[in-house]
Design a protein around this motif. Structure first.
Motif, PDB file in Angstrom:
ATOM      1  N   GLU A   1     -15.380  -0.319   1.665  1.00  0.00           N
ATOM      2  CA  GLU A   1     -16.329   0.532   0.949  1.00  0.00           C
ATOM      3  C   GLU A   1     -17.186   1.336   1.924  1.00  0.00           C
ATOM      4  OE1 GLU A   1     -18.486  -2.202  -1.421  1.00  0.00           O
ATOM      5  OE2 GLU A   1     -16.818  -2.630  -2.793  1.00  0.00           O
TER       6      GLU A   1
ATOM      7  N   THR B   1       0.836  -1.204   0.000  1.00  0.00           N
ATOM      8  CA  THR B   1       0.000   0.000   0.000  1.00  0.00           C
ATOM      9  C   THR B   1       0.867   1.249   0.000  1.00  0.00           C
ATOM     10  OG1 THR B   1      -1.770  -1.167   1.175  1.00  0.00           O
ATOM     11  CG2 THR B   1      -1.830   1.240   1.222  1.00  0.00           C
TER      12      THR B   1
ATOM     13  N   SER C   1     -13.694  -6.185   1.616  1.00  0.00           N
ATOM     14  CA  SER C   1     -14.022  -5.191   0.600  1.00  0.00           C
ATOM     15  C   SER C   1     -15.233  -4.366   1.009  1.00  0.00           C
ATOM     16  CB  SER C   1     -14.288  -5.881  -0.742  1.00  0.00           C
ATOM     17  OG  SER C   1     -13.125  -6.524  -1.219  1.00  0.00           O
TER      18      SER C   1
ATOM     19  N   ASP D   1      -8.669   3.037  -0.839  1.00  0.00           N
ATOM     20  CA  ASP D   1      -8.831   2.573  -2.214  1.00  0.00           C
ATOM     21  C   ASP D   1      -7.666   1.674  -2.626  1.00  0.00           C
ATOM     22  OD1 ASP D   1     -10.177   2.713  -4.888  1.00  0.00           O
ATOM     23  OD2 ASP D   1      -8.263   3.627  -5.427  1.00  0.00           O
TER      24      ASP D   1
ATOM     25  N   ARG E   1      -9.387  -7.280  -3.028  1.00  0.00           N
ATOM     26  CA  ARG E   1     -10.602  -7.390  -3.838  1.00  0.00           C
ATOM     27  C   ARG E   1     -11.189  -8.802  -3.835  1.00  0.00           C
ATOM     28  NH1 ARG E   1      -6.277  -6.400  -7.106  1.00  0.00           N
ATOM     29  NH2 ARG E   1      -5.609  -8.040  -8.544  1.00  0.00           N
TER      30      ARG E   1
ATOM     31  N   ARG F   1       0.425   7.098  -6.634  1.00  0.00           N
ATOM     32  CA  ARG F   1      -0.829   7.831  -6.827  1.00  0.00           C
ATOM     33  C   ARG F   1      -0.863   9.169  -6.081  1.00  0.00           C
ATOM     34  NH1 ARG F   1      -5.928   4.008  -6.131  1.00  0.00           N
ATOM     35  NH2 ARG F   1      -6.854   6.035  -6.644  1.00  0.00           N
TER      36      ARG F   1
ATOM     37  N   ALA G   1     -15.090   4.065   3.516  1.00  0.00           N
ATOM     38  CA  ALA G   1     -14.915   5.201   2.617  1.00  0.00           C
ATOM     39  C   ALA G   1     -16.171   6.058   2.560  1.00  0.00           C
ATOM     40  CB  ALA G   1     -14.535   4.705   1.227  1.00  0.00           C
TER      41      ALA G   1
ATOM     42  N   GLY H   1      -7.945  -1.565  -0.815  1.00  0.00           N
ATOM     43  CA  GLY H   1      -9.045  -2.354  -1.353  1.00  0.00           C
ATOM     44  C   GLY H   1      -8.672  -3.123  -2.603  1.00  0.00           C
ATOM     45  N   ARG H   2      -7.784  -2.560  -3.412  1.00  0.00           N
ATOM     46  CA  ARG H   2      -7.359  -3.255  -4.627  1.00  0.00           C
ATOM     47  C   ARG H   2      -6.601  -4.540  -4.295  1.00  0.00           C
ATOM     48  NH1 ARG H   2      -7.666   0.091  -9.242  1.00  0.00           N
ATOM     49  NH2 ARG H   2      -8.329   2.220  -8.719  1.00  0.00           N
TER      50      ARG H   2
ATOM     51  N   VAL I   1      -8.973   8.299   2.347  1.00  0.00           N
ATOM     52  CA  VAL I   1      -9.795   7.683   1.312  1.00  0.00           C
ATOM     53  C   VAL I   1      -8.919   7.041   0.249  1.00  0.00           C
ATOM     54  CG1 VAL I   1     -11.558   8.100  -0.448  1.00  0.00           C
ATOM     55  CG2 VAL I   1     -11.676   9.309   1.741  1.00  0.00           C
ATOM     56  N   LEU I   2      -7.858   7.741  -0.118  1.00  0.00           N
ATOM     57  CA  LEU I   2      -6.934   7.194  -1.116  1.00  0.00           C
ATOM     58  C   LEU I   2      -6.282   5.922  -0.589  1.00  0.00           C
ATOM     59  CD1 LEU I   2      -5.560   7.480  -3.837  1.00  0.00           C
ATOM     60  CD2 LEU I   2      -3.859   8.969  -2.759  1.00  0.00           C
TER      61      LEU I   2
END
Length: 370
Positions: free
Chosen positions: A350, A262, A346, A333, A340, A269, A353, A336-337, A329-330
């Protein structure tokens, strides 16, 4: 033969005297002056406040305020640690105050913290309130390993174990301790913020009883200790069938890799991270580790609110420290990837977030006794 101790009050002392003593203790604590703190406690007792009130409504009230002030970034971590140490000293000063002792205890109990739980002062306050009310108390302190706790129970055979935890991330360890104590025939009462609003997680983990505070714990014990109503031997999945999906176990086992990946993905990102120094990178890694830990705790008890509350609380902490909360939040995300293929994880990410999106971060409010 010594006299029995005076009957404790069941409600906190009211009025200006209590407020005055609490404010003077706060001033001593925030100045780092343990000698002044001890004098405040002694003066409060001499002025007529009873010991239980001083323990719970003066020392306990000041300690709660310490937490609020730290969260709002109005005191440093060092000040928070010093304040806690001074409050521990204040408890010791109170115990050294002359008072009659009970000639015969009403029963024996063990008070301790879950292994890994280092917030020991709440458990200490419970232990001392019970002593004031005539109980023989074995206080084992912070971070008590479950095997050592069980060995102690075999030797002392108490009427009950009172188990304290402030951190929800310790709930799996608390569960193991609860079932181990019950397996040797000792009922378990739990307390502390870890067990959720109204003790919701206490029930899920199969604890015999839950108490919201020290007075309630004492009243419950005085009403009569009960024997465990749960099976003598059981596994975690017996209380929490959802653990059969192994998501909790997989997240815990892959924690180092999750945090590391992460962090790498965030750098791609979030370009601003390229200018982070070593200290900033370390703090970011720590924040990510906390997110994974609370996600695991929420998976353990299968409660989205636990994770969402942690995230919104963290957003408030970051805001108080002038750190952009949107980075959370980033991070969710990116995490979460990696998860998945884990349906429950997951969903928790969600919902977390969504809770952040609906939340308006603000610094925690000041409160003299929050």
């Amino acid at each position: 033969m010594t006299a029995a101790p005076p009957a404790p009050r069941t409600q906190p002392e009211d009025g200006q005297q209590l407020t005055s003593v609490r404010e003077r203790l706060w001033a001593a604590v925030i100045d780092g002056d343990e000698y002044a703190a001890v004098e405040v406690i002694r003066a409060g007792l001499d002025s007529g406040l009873d010991e239980e009130t001083v323990l719970l409504d003066v020392i306990g009230g000041v300690q709660r305020r310490v937490g609020v002030e730290w969260a709002a970034d109005r005191i440093s971590v060092a000040q928070e640690h010093a304040a806690t140490a001074i409050n521990e000293r204040a408890v010791a000063a109170l115990l050294g105050h002359d008072r009659p002792r009970a000639s015969r205890p009403v029963g024996r109990v063990t008070v301790t913290c879950v292994d890994g739980e280092w917030h020991a002062l709440p458990a200490r306050l419970v232990a001392e309130v019970l002593r004031l009310r005539g109980w023989q108390v074995d206080y084992l302190g912070a971070q008590t390993p479950t095997p050592h706790l069980i060995a102690h129970l075999h030797r002392t055979n108490p009427a009950a174990v009172l188990l304290s935890s402030s951190l929800p991330t310790r709930l799996p360890t608390a569960h193991a301790a609860i079932t181990a104590c019950q397996a040797v025939g000792v009922p378990v009462m739990v307390g502390g913020a870890a067990f959720g609003p109204g003790g919701r997680y206490a029930r899920r983990l199969g604890a015999d009883r839950w108490a919201p505070d020290a007075r309630a714990a004492a009243a419950d014990l005085e009403a009569g200790a009960s024997h465990p109503q749960t099976p003598a031997v059981r596994q975690a999945v017996d209380d929490l069938p959802h653990l059969a999906d192994q998501e909790y176990t997989m997240v815990v086992r892959s924690r180092p890799q999750l945090v590391k990946q992460t962090l790498v993905d965030l750098e791609e990102r979030f370009p601003a991270m390229a200018s982070y120094d070593d200290a900033q990178r370390e703090r970011t890694a720590e924040d990510l580790a906390h997110i994974v830990d609370f996600l695991a705790a929420a998976l353990y008890v299968d409660d989205a609110e636990l994770f969402a509350n942690f995230l919104t609380w963290t957003a408030d902490i970051l805001t108080a420290r002038k750190v952009p909360a949107h980075s959370l939040v980033l991070g969710l995300d990116v995490l979460g990837r990696q998860l998945r293929d884990f349906p429950r994880a997951s969903t928790l990410l969600e919902q977390g977030a969504a809770a952040l999106a609906a939340h308006r971060p603000s610094a925690p409010a000041h409160g003299s006794d929050a």
